[in-house]
Design an enzyme around this catalytic site. Sequence first.
Site, PDB file in Angstrom:
ATOM      1  CB  ALA A 188     -13.123  -2.049   2.338  1.00  0.00           C
ATOM      2  NE  ARG A 248      -3.839  -0.077   1.877  1.00  0.00           N
ATOM      3  CZ  ARG A 248      -4.989  -0.378   2.479  1.00  0.00           C
ATOM      4  NH1 ARG A 248      -5.378   0.267   3.555  1.00  0.00           N
ATOM      5  NH2 ARG A 248      -5.754  -1.342   1.989  1.00  0.00           N
ATOM      6  CE  LYS A 285      -2.148  -5.147   2.180  1.00  0.00           C
ATOM      7  NZ  LYS A 285      -3.062  -5.898   1.304  1.00  0.00           N
ATOM      8  CB  ALA A 295     -13.454   3.052  -0.341  1.00  0.00           C
TER       9      ALA A 295
END
Length: 365
Positions: A270, A58, A94, A248
């Site tokens: 999401a 991200r 992540k 989102a």
Amino acid sequence: MTLTAAPAAPVDLVFERSDELGSAGHEQVVFCRDEATGLRAIIAIHDTRLGPALGGTRFYPYASEAEALTDVLRLSQGMTHKAAAAGIPLGGGKAVIIGDPESIKTPELMAAYGRFVDTLSGRYFTAADVGTTAQDLDEVATATRYVVGHNGGSGDSGFSTAYGVFSAMRATAEHRWGPDGLRGRTVGVEGIGKVGTHLVALLLEEGASVVVSDASEAALARIVEAHPRVTTRASVLDAPVDVYAPCALGATLTPGSVDAIRASIVCGAANNQLLDSSVAPLLQQRGIIWVPDYVANAGGLIQVGGEIWARTPEELRVEIAAIATTVRAILTRSDESGRLPSEVAAEIVAERLSAATRPTEGATA
């Protein structure tokens, strides 16, 4: 390129946190900085008992490193749950890159990030997430082989994620309303990026009506141009819809927002949709079925994870569609036991993790 440890203070940022992440048991957290490109990133590996950790990167303008750390710890834990619930041999990881991708993202920065990924020797495979694309991953792949979802691989996973959410949503609708499922129902899709856009098309094809919301006026204009039957609202969370699909950013389900929801089902793409675990029982008290996000949105993970083991597109389609089977099993067990669907899903994850043996080496691609 320099590898830096977490700041000496405050020491409770990772191992002695007082919040729910304090007991999450992350195996490894790596803070990355490259002065030449301006890269600041955090890679979190939560659990590798089922296999190598896999999770997207991200790229986001976090207000602080502490905020970025909280996000990556929560997201990586979610990836462990996602892989375990889907029954695939992957662990949870992540990464986040701190900064505005519109202003600081460069090929050199992405390659520098790839070099950090490579130092983990296959314990973590990276992919795309908010703020990163298959093209960005092409740059990452110049520095490491531990990357999936780039143009040299299976490509963007947006459709696979959307198809998994659609499969989960249809199964839930059939559980609640019978065999007609989503046909004739109204679905509110919040966020029409690369996943939400595909989800809208699948829902319309199924015979549902669709209402959308998005912070981007340009995105709203594109979706209406592509699908004139779609209507738009400033918010779909409180819209008169049958299904609310948050697609989102997370944490839209809060003690306050639950009271505003008019939908009977919440199922979306999401990550981390609940502000905290106290929200799930509030949804049940209102008679709302919430499909845990990590169950519904596993389609993208199944696609990119398939690159590691060279799955065919046909095999992947079957595996993604099987998310519906998982959802049906969760809802049936929930009805029979009187427990929350989230509790049942967590139980399934815990069973699979406790039965696993931790790999001794990273995987190879």
